[in-house]
Motif scaffolding. Structure first.
Motif, PDB file in Angstrom:
ATOM      1  N   ILE A   5      -3.645   2.875   1.693  1.00 26.30           N
ATOM      2  CA  ILE A   5      -4.144   1.920   0.639  1.00 26.30           C
ATOM      3  C   ILE A   5      -5.302   2.616   0.162  1.00 26.30           C
ATOM      4  N   THR A   6      -5.620   2.264  -1.009  1.00 29.82           N
ATOM      5  CA  THR A   6      -7.013   2.870  -1.606  1.00 29.82           C
ATOM      6  C   THR A   6      -7.713   1.697  -2.140  1.00 29.82           C
ATOM      7  N   GLY A   7      -9.163   1.790  -1.883  1.00 31.19           N
ATOM      8  CA  GLY A   7      -9.913   0.616  -2.246  1.00 31.19           C
ATOM      9  C   GLY A   7     -11.420   1.234  -1.860  1.00 31.19           C
ATOM     10  N   LYS A   8     -12.550   0.370  -2.235  1.00 24.85           N
ATOM     11  CA  LYS A   8     -13.878   0.728  -1.786  1.00 24.85           C
ATOM     12  C   LYS A   8     -14.371   0.117  -0.477  1.00 24.85           C
ATOM     13  N   LEU A   9     -14.924   1.226   0.418  1.00 28.71           N
ATOM     14  CA  LEU A   9     -15.607   1.038   1.547  1.00 28.71           C
ATOM     15  C   LEU A   9     -16.501   0.183   1.630  1.00 28.71           C
ATOM     16  N   VAL A  10     -16.490  -1.065   2.025  1.00 31.81           N
ATOM     17  CA  VAL A  10     -17.837  -2.318   1.805  1.00 31.81           C
ATOM     18  C   VAL A  10     -18.408  -2.280   3.171  1.00 31.81           C
ATOM     19  N   VAL A  11     -18.017  -2.223   4.212  1.00 27.24           N
ATOM     20  CA  VAL A  11     -18.795  -2.262   5.511  1.00 27.24           C
ATOM     21  C   VAL A  11     -18.374  -1.305   6.428  1.00 27.24           C
ATOM     22  N   LYS A  12     -19.274  -0.922   7.143  1.00 28.18           N
ATOM     23  CA  LYS A  12     -18.966   0.152   8.481  1.00 28.18           C
ATOM     24  C   LYS A  12     -19.638  -0.633   9.472  1.00 28.18           C
ATOM     25  N   TYR A  13     -18.841  -0.812  10.719  1.00 31.46           N
ATOM     26  CA  TYR A  13     -19.393  -1.402  11.940  1.00 31.46           C
ATOM     27  C   TYR A  13     -19.866  -0.182  13.003  1.00 31.46           C
TER      28      TYR A  13
END
Length: 134
Positions: A5-13
């Motif tokens: 899937i391609t998308g925008k990384l919005v959160v990294k825990y």
């Protein structure tokens, strides 16, 4: 079977040490699709486990990425109650910006399919690390 899937990384825990020998890290991708002239935005949470927890490190929140992942499902029973847990296990990420330093130079081995969202069971929350089914 592998998916992507391609998308925008919005959160990294942060990486979570679940036991002495098991660690996980979660992150969220924002995926927007135009469906009959209406923009639908989904937020998809992935997990990376063990040595894969570092795959998120070289990417910045807001960056467009491609995530390669497997779908894993577990049946778990505790105190006579049955629960089903679905995880999206990420195993590779690459930047979607041409020539970006975070781009993964490794070729894509094996077939993959585009994940387009939809309904599905998310991972059930548990109150204690000792309650994890793995």
């Amino acid at each position: 079977m592998s998916f992507e899937i391609t998308g925008k990384l919005v959160v990294k825990y942060n990486t979570m040490q679940r036991s002495e020998t098991f660690k996980t890290r979660e992150f969220v991708i924002e995926k927007s699709d135009d469906i009959n002239g209406r923009i639908i935005t989904n937020y998809i949470k992935f997990q990376a486990v063990q040595d894969r927890t570092a795959i998120v490190d070289r990417f910045q929140e807001g960056e467009n990425v491609k995530v390669y992942f497997n779908i894993k499902g577990t049946r778990w029973e505790k105190d006579g109650k049955v629960n089903y847990i679905t995880n999206l296990d990420a195993w590779r990420m690459e930047s979607m910006m041409a020539g970006a330093p975070g781009a993964d130079p490794q070729p894509n081995y094996g077939g993959s399919q585009e994940f387009t969202g939809g309904t599905g069971g998310g991972a059930a929350a548990t109150s204690s690390v000792d309650d994890l089914p793995f």
